[in-house]
Design a protein around this motif. Structure first.
Motif, PDB file in Angstrom:
ATOM      1  N   MET A  37       0.953  -1.012   0.111  1.00  0.00           N
ATOM      2  CA  MET A  37      -0.271   0.102   0.491  1.00  0.00           C
ATOM      3  C   MET A  37       0.820   0.707  -0.037  1.00  0.00           C
ATOM      4  O   MET A  37       1.811   1.249   0.476  1.00  0.00           O
ATOM      5  N   SER A  38       0.326   2.216  -0.296  1.00  0.00           N
ATOM      6  CA  SER A  38       0.878   3.736  -0.788  1.00  0.00           C
ATOM      7  C   SER A  38       0.666   4.298   0.177  1.00  0.00           C
ATOM      8  O   SER A  38      -0.486   4.440   0.717  1.00  0.00           O
ATOM      9  N   ASN A  39       1.976   5.283   0.471  1.00  0.00           N
ATOM     10  CA  ASN A  39       1.489   6.500   2.042  1.00  0.00           C
ATOM     11  C   ASN A  39       1.110   7.711   1.575  1.00  0.00           C
ATOM     12  O   ASN A  39       0.839   8.810   2.216  1.00  0.00           O
ATOM     13  N   PHE A  40       1.540   7.380  -0.298  1.00  0.00           N
ATOM     14  CA  PHE A  40       0.788   8.891  -0.666  1.00  0.00           C
ATOM     15  C   PHE A  40      -0.515   8.416  -1.630  1.00  0.00           C
ATOM     16  O   PHE A  40      -0.773   8.008  -2.302  1.00  0.00           O
ATOM     17  N   PRO A  41      -1.676   9.633  -1.160  1.00  0.00           N
ATOM     18  CA  PRO A  41      -2.814   9.146  -2.339  1.00  0.00           C
ATOM     19  C   PRO A  41      -2.537   9.527  -3.798  1.00  0.00           C
ATOM     20  O   PRO A  41      -1.805  10.395  -3.907  1.00  0.00           O
ATOM     21  N   GLU A  42      -3.211   9.020  -5.297  1.00  0.00           N
ATOM     22  CA  GLU A  42      -2.884   9.217  -5.847  1.00  0.00           C
ATOM     23  C   GLU A  42      -4.690   9.568  -6.694  1.00  0.00           C
ATOM     24  O   GLU A  42      -5.610   9.346  -6.108  1.00  0.00           O
ATOM     25  N   ASN A  43      -3.983   9.631  -7.251  1.00  0.00           N
ATOM     26  CA  ASN A  43      -5.307  11.195  -8.745  1.00  0.00           C
ATOM     27  C   ASN A  43      -5.990  11.599  -7.171  1.00  0.00           C
ATOM     28  O   ASN A  43      -7.330  11.771  -6.799  1.00  0.00           O
ATOM     29  N   THR A  44      -5.378  12.497  -6.876  1.00  0.00           N
ATOM     30  CA  THR A  44      -6.493  13.738  -5.341  1.00  0.00           C
ATOM     31  C   THR A  44      -5.503  15.446  -5.634  1.00  0.00           C
ATOM     32  O   THR A  44      -4.143  15.258  -6.611  1.00  0.00           O
ATOM     33  N   ARG A  45      -6.395  16.073  -5.145  1.00  0.00           N
ATOM     34  CA  ARG A  45      -6.051  17.481  -5.269  1.00  0.00           C
ATOM     35  C   ARG A  45      -4.836  18.124  -4.641  1.00  0.00           C
ATOM     36  O   ARG A  45      -4.020  19.073  -5.240  1.00  0.00           O
ATOM     37  N   LEU A  46      -3.894  16.927  -4.154  1.00  0.00           N
ATOM     38  CA  LEU A  46      -3.075  17.341  -3.691  1.00  0.00           C
ATOM     39  C   LEU A  46      -1.992  16.570  -4.519  1.00  0.00           C
ATOM     40  O   LEU A  46      -0.668  17.000  -4.752  1.00  0.00           O
ATOM     41  N   GLY A  47      -2.050  16.418  -5.713  1.00  0.00           N
ATOM     42  CA  GLY A  47      -0.527  16.105  -6.690  1.00  0.00           C
ATOM     43  C   GLY A  47       0.043  15.141  -6.332  1.00  0.00           C
ATOM     44  O   GLY A  47      -0.133  14.393  -5.206  1.00  0.00           O
ATOM     45  N   LYS A  48       0.698  14.792  -7.687  1.00  0.00           N
ATOM     46  CA  LYS A  48       1.842  13.707  -7.231  1.00  0.00           C
ATOM     47  C   LYS A  48       2.944  14.396  -6.171  1.00  0.00           C
ATOM     48  O   LYS A  48       3.664  15.207  -6.536  1.00  0.00           O
ATOM     49  N   LEU A  49       2.752  13.212  -5.273  1.00  0.00           N
ATOM     50  CA  LEU A  49       3.912  13.770  -4.351  1.00  0.00           C
ATOM     51  C   LEU A  49       5.214  12.301  -4.471  1.00  0.00           C
ATOM     52  O   LEU A  49       5.019  12.192  -5.014  1.00  0.00           O
ATOM     53  N   LYS A  50       6.016  13.440  -3.480  1.00  0.00           N
ATOM     54  CA  LYS A  50       7.141  12.420  -3.805  1.00  0.00           C
ATOM     55  C   LYS A  50       8.293  13.193  -2.734  1.00  0.00           C
ATOM     56  O   LYS A  50       8.124  13.740  -2.090  1.00  0.00           O
ATOM     57  N   TYR A  51       8.784  11.937  -1.621  1.00  0.00           N
ATOM     58  CA  TYR A  51       9.418  12.388  -0.183  1.00  0.00           C
ATOM     59  C   TYR A  51      10.494  13.314  -0.898  1.00  0.00           C
ATOM     60  O   TYR A  51      11.184  13.330  -1.081  1.00  0.00           O
TER      61      TYR A  51
END
Length: 120
Positions: free
Chosen positions: A1-15
């Motif tokens: 499972m990813s720690n980052f939400p996908e396809n949301t208003r937060l955008g594509k996230l990177k650590y």
């Protein structure tokens, strides 16, 4: 499972940096493709989903957090945007994102007052 939400208003996230780890990153900073920075904390786990809080922080506030000048809790209670993203990531990686006003938090969702990144 990813720690980052996908396809949301937060955008594509990177650590950017990982500050706490428990079987996976549980407290970290990240950035999206437009340069917005978030501090994320893992707050709950059920059989169906993991729950995270993502607070937008300025580079200045992140620096103060890393120096231990402000506590982690304040990043969420005084988020740059005035609200925090309440993210639930399902076991199938389907995400649900709600917006919470900083004034609507309950203590059970927030890090303990006085806890610093510097000591994590």
């Amino acid at each position: 499972m990813s720690n980052f939400p996908e396809n949301t208003r937060l955008g594509k996230l990177k650590y950017l940096e990982i500050y706490g780890y428990y079987d996976r990153p549980c407290l970290f900073s990240c950035r999206n493709e437009t340069g917005q920075i978030y501090l994320a904390v893992w707050v709950d786990e059920t059989k169906s989903y993991d729950r995270w809080l993502y607070a937008r922080v300025s580079p200045y506030k992140l620096d103060w957090l890393k120096r231990g000048c402000v506590d982690i809790r304040s990043a969420f209670t005084e988020a740059t945007s005035g609200f925090v993203h309440d993210v639930r990531i399902g076991r199938n990686n389907v995400c649900c994102v709600q917006v919470l006003c900083c004034s609507d938090f309950t203590d059970d969702l927030l890090p303990v007052a006085g806890e610093l990144l510097k000591h994590c």
